[in-house]
Write an enzyme that holds these catalytic residues in place. Sequence first.
Site, mmCIF file in Angstrom:
data_model
loop_
_atom_site.group_PDB
_atom_site.id
_atom_site.type_symbol
_atom_site.label_atom_id
_atom_site.label_comp_id
_atom_site.label_asym_id
_atom_site.label_seq_id
_atom_site.Cartn_x
_atom_site.Cartn_y
_atom_site.Cartn_z
ATOM 1 C CB CYS A 24 -0.937 -0.159 1.177
ATOM 2 S SG CYS A 24 -0.184 -0.107 2.866
ATOM 3 C CG ASP A 48 -5.361 5.783 2.636
ATOM 4 O OD1 ASP A 48 -5.501 5.189 3.688
ATOM 5 O OD2 ASP A 48 -4.394 6.382 2.027
ATOM 6 N NE ARG A 61 -4.673 1.361 1.676
ATOM 7 C CZ ARG A 61 -4.344 2.198 0.582
ATOM 8 N NH1 ARG A 61 -5.094 1.996 -0.538
ATOM 9 N NH2 ARG A 61 -3.345 2.840 0.505
HETATM 10 P P1 4NP Z 1 -1.828 2.824 4.038
HETATM 11 O O1 4NP Z 1 -2.404 4.148 4.323
HETATM 12 O O2 4NP Z 1 -1.359 3.104 2.588
HETATM 13 O O3 4NP Z 1 -3.105 2.006 4.031
HETATM 14 O O4 4NP Z 1 -0.960 2.235 4.887
HETATM 15 C C1 4NP Z 1 -1.750 5.387 4.613
HETATM 16 C C2 4NP Z 1 -1.097 5.590 5.603
HETATM 17 C C3 4NP Z 1 -0.362 6.872 5.901
HETATM 18 C C4 4NP Z 1 -0.432 7.923 4.804
HETATM 19 C C5 4NP Z 1 -1.289 7.548 3.740
HETATM 20 C C6 4NP Z 1 -2.060 6.334 3.777
HETATM 21 N N1 4NP Z 1 0.205 9.000 5.054
HETATM 22 O O5 4NP Z 1 -0.189 9.788 4.161
HETATM 23 O O6 4NP Z 1 0.872 9.216 6.082
#
Ligand code: 4NP
Length: 150
Positions: A9, A123, A15
Amino acid sequence: MKIKILMVCLGNICRSPLAEGILASKIDSEKFQVDSCGTSNYHIGGKPDIRSIETARKHGIDITNQRATQFKVSDFDTYDFIYPMDNSNYDDIIKLARNEKDKQKVKLILNELHSNEDLNVPDPYYGGEQGFEDVFDMLNKACNSIIKKL
Ligand code: 4NP
């Protein structure tokens, strides 16, 4: 040789840690290895988001030992199957592919459930708890499809 699967991800804290934990709970670890990473460097070394930890725990899965890492080109050599959570993660990985063989390893995870529909695992980072529960449900179903195929 184990069959190796990589869940990807953006941050590797919401995720893909859930995807890793769910698939790991369903496979024989003697035969398969599952890991996860992010396309970004935002959270390298960090624990999964507390909401992912709690959602997994409610379903009997412990993901607290996971630590965030960033996708690297050598992952194309290490892994047999690479599953990005959304189209943006997919594009970022494909940009790093060196050849057709690398590209063929990459498949949107929800295409295992809904072939060729190119759906995103949304997300949940900026949303509430329910978003994490919805993500868990989608990933659980997708992992059941992956298991059948392996
Ligand atoms: P992930 O979610 O891609 O599912 O781990 C996110 C976690 C952090 C961020 C964006 C998406 N961020 O911008 O810090």
